[in-house]
Design a protein around this motif. Structure first.
Motif, short mmCIF file in Angstrom:
data_model
loop_
_atom_site.label_atom_id
_atom_site.label_comp_id
_atom_site.label_asym_id
_atom_site.label_seq_id
_atom_site.Cartn_x
_atom_site.Cartn_y
_atom_site.Cartn_z
N LEU A 175 -1.32 -7.05 7.14
CA LEU A 175 -0.64 -6.05 7.60
C LEU A 175 0.56 -5.70 6.61
O LEU A 175 0.69 -4.41 6.67
CB LEU A 175 0.07 -6.38 8.98
N LEU A 176 1.27 -6.55 6.00
CA LEU A 176 2.31 -6.02 5.00
C LEU A 176 1.67 -5.12 3.99
O LEU A 176 2.68 -4.16 3.50
CB LEU A 176 2.69 -7.27 4.38
N GLY A 177 0.43 -4.97 3.69
CA GLY A 177 -0.04 -3.82 2.73
C GLY A 177 -0.67 -2.85 3.56
O GLY A 177 -1.07 -2.20 2.68
N LEU A 178 -0.38 -2.89 4.57
CA LEU A 178 -1.20 -1.59 5.33
C LEU A 178 -0.70 -0.39 4.96
O LEU A 178 -1.34 0.67 5.01
CB LEU A 178 -1.15 -2.00 6.88
N ARG A 179 0.51 -0.17 4.84
CA ARG A 179 1.42 1.27 4.36
C ARG A 179 0.78 1.61 3.07
O ARG A 179 0.31 2.85 3.01
CB ARG A 179 2.70 1.04 4.45
N SER A 180 0.89 0.71 2.13
CA SER A 180 0.48 0.84 0.69
C SER A 180 -1.26 1.24 0.72
O SER A 180 -1.63 2.36 0.19
CB SER A 180 0.59 -0.04 -0.16
N LEU A 181 -2.07 0.49 1.43
CA LEU A 181 -3.24 0.70 1.65
C LEU A 181 -3.59 2.42 2.30
O LEU A 181 -4.51 2.92 1.63
CB LEU A 181 -3.93 0.08 2.52
N TYR A 182 -2.79 2.44 3.12
CA TYR A 182 -3.03 4.09 3.92
C TYR A 182 -2.67 5.16 2.59
O TYR A 182 -3.63 6.08 2.58
CB TYR A 182 -2.05 4.34 4.94
N PHE A 183 -1.76 5.00 1.82
CA PHE A 183 -1.67 6.15 0.87
C PHE A 183 -2.33 5.94 -0.27
O PHE A 183 -2.46 7.02 -0.92
CB PHE A 183 -0.01 5.95 0.31
N CYS A 184 -3.23 4.72 -0.68
CA CYS A 184 -4.06 4.67 -1.56
C CYS A 184 -5.48 5.28 -1.17
O CYS A 184 -6.15 5.93 -1.71
CB CYS A 184 -4.40 3.19 -1.79
N LEU A 185 -5.73 5.27 0.07
CA LEU A 185 -7.22 5.34 0.59
C LEU A 185 -7.01 6.90 1.42
O LEU A 185 -8.19 7.29 1.78
CB LEU A 185 -7.36 4.24 1.62
N ALA A 186 -5.80 7.32 1.82
CA ALA A 186 -5.79 8.63 2.57
C ALA A 186 -6.76 9.62 2.01
O ALA A 186 -7.50 10.48 2.92
CB ALA A 186 -4.48 9.08 2.74
#
Length: 312
Positions: free
Chosen positions: A233-244
C-alpha cells in the motif's frame, strides 16, 4: 510464527516515518509527473523487497518466501485499486495537484482498516476451521465476478457511504484548495475534496476484504499479512501516477487478478483438507506467472496496430 512486540513497534515506526517523509515532500501539492512517480515507485518497491531480505536473515527462507507471496498478490490486486481511483478522480473532476493528498490519507485509512480485518480474519481462521471454506468460497466468487463483470462499477457519487455523508455532513459542492473542511457563509462545511476522500475509503473497504482474505490464504501470521499489505500500500500512490495513463492498455489484467483470487480461494480450502497447504514455491510461481501472462498479453493485444484501444 512468534513475533515480539519490539518487532511490531519497529515496523509500525518505520511505516510511520516513511509516511511522514512522503507527506513532507509533497506538502506543496505539486502535480506529480511520471519521472517522479517512477522514482518513488522504485523506492517503495525497494523497501518492500528489502523487508523480505531482513525477514530472510531473521526468520529464514520459508518466512521470507511467504511474505513475498503475500506482497506480490497484494501488489497485483492494488493495480485494480488504481482503475477505481482513476474513475473516482474523473467523476469528481479532482485537480491533479490535489490527487496525491487524497491518496495519501486514503492509504492511511486503508492501513488502519486492514489491520483490523487481518486480526479478525486470522483469529477466525485459527479458531473455526470452517471459516476457511467460507473465505475460500468468497474469494472464488469474487474472482468469478472480477472476470465476467469487470467495468460494471456504479458511479462513485452513487456510493451509499458518499450519499450518507452528504446527508449527514453539510457539504459544499466545490473545491477549496487542499482543504477537507472550509467556512462557507459563516458555517463550517465539508468540501468536495472530503467527499472524494470518503469515496476512496469506501471503495478501498471493499478491496480490503478481498486482498486480506487472499493473503490470509497464504498465511495466518498477522505480522506477515499486515507487513505484506503495508509495504504494497505504501507504493500505491506512486503506482497510480505511474499507471494512470497506461490503464487502458491492461485489457486482460482483470482476468489475471480473477485467477489469483480464485487460486487463493482454492488454496485456502485445500489447507483444511488432507492435501494441506500448498508449498510456498508453488504459490510464488503461480502468482508470478499469472501476473506476467496477464500483463504481457494485455500489452501485446494493445500494441500499435494490433487492436483498437478502449476509451480511457
Amino acid at each position: 510464527m512468534f513475533v515480539p512486540l519490539w518487532a511490531w513497534a519497529l515496523v509500525m515506526g518505520a511505516v510511520a516515518v516513511m509516511l511522514a517523509v512522503d507527506l513532507f515532500l509533497h506538502r506543496d501539492n505539486h502535480v506529480i509527473g511520471f519521472r517522479e512517480a517512477a522514482t518513488w515507485s522504485a523506492v517503495w518497491i525497494g523497501a518492500g523487497l528489502l523487508f523480505g531480505v531482513l525477514l530472510w536473515g531473521w526468520q529464514g527462507g520459508d518466512v521470507a518466501g511467504t511474505y513475498y507471496a503475500g506482497y506480490l498478490i497484494e501488489k497485483a490486486l492494488s493495480i485494480d485499486n488504481v482503475f477505481v481511483f482513476a474513475l473516482i478522480f474523473s467523476a469528481f473532476a479532482v485537480p491533479p495537484a490535489l490527487q496525491h493528498k487524497v491518496l495519501f490519507w486514503g492509504v492511511v485509512g486503508a492501513l488502519v482498516m486492514r489491520l483490523v480485518f487481518i486480526f479478525v480474519g486470522a483469529e477466525l481462521l485459527e479458531t473455526f476451521f470452517w471459516t476457511a471454506y467460507v473465505f475460500g468460497a468468497f474469494l472464488i466468487w469474487t474472482g468469478y465476478r472480477m472476470a465476467f463483470r469487470h467495468g460494471d462499477q456504479s458511479p462513485p457519487e452513487n456510493n451509499l457511504v458518499v450519499r450518507l455523508v452528504r446527508r449527514v455532513v453539510p457539504t459544499d459542492p466545490a473545491y477549496h484548495g487542499d482543504r477537507f473542511f472550509a467556512r462557507v457563509d459563516g458555517r463550517r462545511v465539508a468540501t468536495l475534496l472530503f467527499v472524494v476522500l470518503i469515496a476512496v475509503e469506501a471503495t478501498d473497504l471493499i478491496f480490503a476484504i478481498d486482498s486480506v482474505a487472499a493473503v490470509l490464504a497464504i498465511t495466518t501470521s498477522t505480522f506477515l499479512v499486515w507487513t505484506a499489505n503495508a509495504f504494497a500500500l505504501l507504493g500505491l500512490r506512486s503506482l497510480y501516477f505511474c499507471l494512470a495513463g497506461l490503464l487502458r492498455r491492461f485489457v486482460h489484467l482483470h482476468y489475471g487478478l480473477a485467477v489469483l483470487l480464485a487460486f487463493a480461494g482454492v488454496k485456502l480450502i485445500l489447507s483444511e483438507t488432507p492435501i494441506g497447504k500448498l508449498p510456498i514455491p508453488v504459490t510464488l510461481g503461480v502468482i508470478v506467472a499469472t501476473i506476467a501472462v496477464s500483463i504481457g498479453s494485455s500489452l501485446r493485444s494493445t500494441a500499435s496496430g494490433s487492436t483498437t484501444l478502449p476509451p480511457s
